[in-house]
Write a protein that holds these residues in place. Structure first.
Motif, PDB file in Angstrom:
ATOM      1  N   CYS A   1       0.830  -1.215   0.000  1.00 21.78           N
ATOM      2  CA  CYS A   1       0.000   0.000   0.000  1.00 21.78           C
ATOM      3  C   CYS A   1       0.861   1.260   0.000  1.00 21.78           C
ATOM      4  CB  CYS A   1      -0.954   0.006   1.186  1.00 21.78           C
ATOM      5  SG  CYS A   1      -0.165  -0.306   2.771  1.00 21.78           S
TER       6      CYS A   1
ATOM      7  N   CYS B   1      -4.615   0.997  -3.377  1.00 24.49           N
ATOM      8  CA  CYS B   1      -4.202   0.196  -2.214  1.00 24.49           C
ATOM      9  C   CYS B   1      -5.073  -1.047  -2.073  1.00 24.49           C
ATOM     10  CB  CYS B   1      -4.249   1.046  -0.945  1.00 24.49           C
ATOM     11  SG  CYS B   1      -5.857   1.814  -0.639  1.00 24.49           S
TER      12      CYS B   1
ATOM     13  N   CYS C   1      -3.636  -4.860  -2.278  1.00 19.08           N
ATOM     14  CA  CYS C   1      -3.429  -5.489  -0.962  1.00 19.08           C
ATOM     15  C   CYS C   1      -3.732  -6.976  -1.091  1.00 19.08           C
ATOM     16  CB  CYS C   1      -4.332  -4.865   0.097  1.00 19.08           C
ATOM     17  SG  CYS C   1      -4.170  -5.695   1.697  1.00 19.08           S
TER      18      CYS C   1
ATOM     19  N   CYS D   1       0.290   3.987  -3.052  1.00 19.14           N
ATOM     20  CA  CYS D   1      -0.474   5.186  -2.687  1.00 19.14           C
ATOM     21  C   CYS D   1       0.210   6.450  -3.221  1.00 19.14           C
ATOM     22  CB  CYS D   1      -0.617   5.303  -1.173  1.00 19.14           C
ATOM     23  SG  CYS D   1      -1.503   6.814  -0.709  1.00 19.14           S
TER      24      CYS D   1
END
Lengths: 98, 337
Positions: free
Chosen positions: A25, A55, A59, A29
C-alpha cells in the motif's frame, strides 16, 4: 505549497488484524496516506486519500476497503443526468484525461 | 520481426521500433492534444516496442497507448535499452484508464500473451507506472503470468533514476504533485470546453437584444468572459494560494473580486445611472460562473476524492443555480426599468 482538499470525507477503511505489514500500500499510494509502523500498516494522513483504489486492488490480504471513484465534478454531473456511477469518461471535453 | 516456432505453427511476434527522440510532428501533436484538437484519437498501436537495442535482460516498461503518454515516457529513456509494452487503453492516459479498468490486470495479462513476452525476455519482472495501480492487481498478475510487478515512479522523468538505482523509488518519486506548470498545461482544454456554451449564451443575449429586452453590451461581454477565464484559468493556476478548500468556493471568491471590480470600473456606486439592481445582478452571476468552472477543475486535479467532490457539490450546485437565476432576473428587470 501542499494542496489540501476537504477533511474527514474519505471512505477508506483499514482492518489492521488482516495486515501483514508487506508495505504494498505504501508503494502504490500516490499521496503517502500509509506508513508501516511496528510491522503493521497505519493511516498517517487519511485526509489526503483520493479514493483511487490502488491500495485496495494491490493489498494481497484484503485488509483495505474504499469506495473507489473519480473526484471529478463533471463526471458527477454526468452521472446525475444519465444515471449510473460517476466514471472517468472525458470524451466530451474536460481536461482530466489528457 | 522475430520468428518463433511453436509446435508446427510458425507464429510471428511483431515488435515495433521506437526511440527516445521526439520529432517536430510529436511535439506539434502534443500541443494540439492540449488544445483538444484530435485529442480523443491520439493513439499509438498497442503491443511491444523496442527502444534502443534491448536484449533478453533489458527491463520491460508498461504504458498506455495515448500517444502523449507514450511520448512522455520514451523521451525520458535516452541512452537506455528497454522494452516498452503498450496496453490498449483506447487512447486514454494511464491514470484515467486505470480508473476505468482498461489499464488493468486483464489487458496486461492478455497483451503479455499476445506479444509472448515470456519468450522475449529471460527475466520475470515488469515495471508499471505507479499511477496504473488503481487498475492492476500486482499479486494477481504474478499468479497468472509468473511475472513480478514493480511499480515505478509517478512521473516518467524519474524513470531513468529509478532503473539506475536498482528499482528503488524515493518517497518523492512516489508522491503525486500538482505544480503550477502541471495546472497551467491543463487550462487550454478547460477554456476550449467553455467556448460552445458561451456562444449559446451570446446567441441568447443577442436574441434578447432583438426582442428589446436588452441592451446587453460590452460590459456584459467582458464581465462574463472575465468570469470564465477566472474559473477555468486563473483559479486553477492560483489554486493552493486561494484561501479555503472547496474548488467552487475558490472560484467564487476570485469571481466576487472580479464582479466588484467590474461594477467599480463602470462607476458604481458614484454613477447614479448605474443601478443597484445591475450591480447586484453581476455579483450574483459572475462569481457563480467562476465557481462552476472552478468546480469542474476537480476532475483535472490530482488530489480530490469522489466523497469530497460530492460533499462540495451538494452545497455548490444548488447555490450556483439559485445565484445565476436570481442574478439574471435582476439584470433583466433592470433593463426594463
Amino acid at each position: 505549497m501542499k494542496h489540501q482538499y476537504l477533511k474527514n470525507v474519505t471512505t477508506l477503511k483499514l482492518d489492521q488484524s488482516l495486515c501483514t505489514g508487506c508495505g504494498k500500500c505504501t508503494e502504490v499510494c500516490p499521496h503517502q496516506v500509509f506508513a508501516i509502523i511496528n510491522s503493521k500498516c497505519s493511516t498517517i494522513d487519511k485526509d489526503s486519500c483520493i479514493e483511487c483504489g490502488a491500495c485496495v486492488k494491490n493489498c494481497p490480504f484484503h485488509a483495505l476497503e474504499v469506495r473507489p471513484g473519480v473526484g471529478c465534478a463533471a463526471a458527477v454531473i454526468k452521472s446525475w443526468l444519465t444515471g449510473g456511477e460517476p466514471s472517468c469518461d472525458c470524451s466530451s471535453g474536460g481536461g482530466c484525461c489528457s | 520481426m522475430n520468428m518463433l516456432t511453436i509446435g508446427n505453427m510458425k507464429k510471428e511476434i511483431k515488435i515495433m521500433q521506437t526511440s527516445a527522440q521526439l520529432t517536430f510532428q510529436d511535439k506539434l501533436g502534443a500541443w494540439k492534444a492540449r488544445w483538444g484538437i484530435n485529442r480523443m484519437n491520439y493513439k499509438v498501436e498497442p503491443g511491444l516496442y523496442r527502444l534502443g537495442n534491448p536484449n533478453e535482460n533489458s527491463p520491460v516498461l508498461v504504458t498506455a497507448n495515448y500517444k502523449l503518454t507514450f511520448d512522455s515516457l520514451r523521451k525520458e529513456l535516452s541512452g537506455l535499452d528497454t522494452w516498452i509494452l503498450v496496453l490498449d487503453t483506447k487512447g486514454i492516459n494511464v491514470w484515467c484508464a486505470a480508473g476505468k479498468g482498461t489499464f488493468g490486470s486483464n489487458e496486461l495479462i492478455n497483451r503479455m500473451a499476445i506479444v509472448q513476452l515470456d519468450k522475449i525476455v529471460a527475466h520475470r519482472t515488469l515495471i508499471l507506472p505507479q499511477l496504473g495501480a488503481p487498475g492492476v492487481s500486482a499479486h494477481e498478475v504474478t499468479k497468472y503470468t509468473g511475472f513480478k510487478v514493480i511499480y515505478g515512479p509517478v512521473r516518467a522523468k524519474d524513470i531513468k533514476e529509478f532503473i539506475q538505482s536498482g528499482m528503488k523509488a524515493t518517497p518523492e518519486m512516489r508522491t503525486l504533485k500538482f505544480s503550477v506548470y502541471d495546472r497551467l498545461v491543463l487550462t487550454p482544454i478547460e477554456f476550449v470546453g467553455t467556448i460552445k456554451p458561451s456562444l449559446i449564451i451570446f446567441g441568447v443575449l443577442f436574441l434578447l437584444n432583438l426582442m428589446g429586452l436588452g441592451p446587453f453590451g460590452l460590459v456584459d461581454f467582458y464581465g462574463y468572459m472575465g468570469a470564465v477565464i477566472i474559473g477555468c484559468v486563473l483559479t486553477p493556476v492560483l489554486l493552493p494560494f486561494i484561501p479555503g478548500r472547496a474548488f467552487a468556493w475558490k472560484g467564487w471568491l476570485l469571481g466576487l473580486v472580479w464582479a466588484i471590480l467590474v461594477n467599480w470600473l463602470n462607476g458604481w456606486p458614484s454613477n447614479p445611472q448605474y443601478s443597484l439592481l445591475q450591480a447586484l445582478g453581476y455579483v450574483l452571476v459572475f462569481p457563480a460562473v467562476s465557481a462552476f468552472l472552478a468546480m469542474n477543475f476537480t476532475g483535472s486535479s490530482t488530489y480530490t476524492s469522489l466523497s469530497g467532490v460530492l460533499k462540495e457539490m451538494r452545497i455548490a450546485v444548488p447555490a450556483i443555480i439559485i445565484s445565476i437565476v436570481i442574478g439574471c432576473l435582476l439584470i433583466l428587470v433592470n433593463s426594463f426599468i
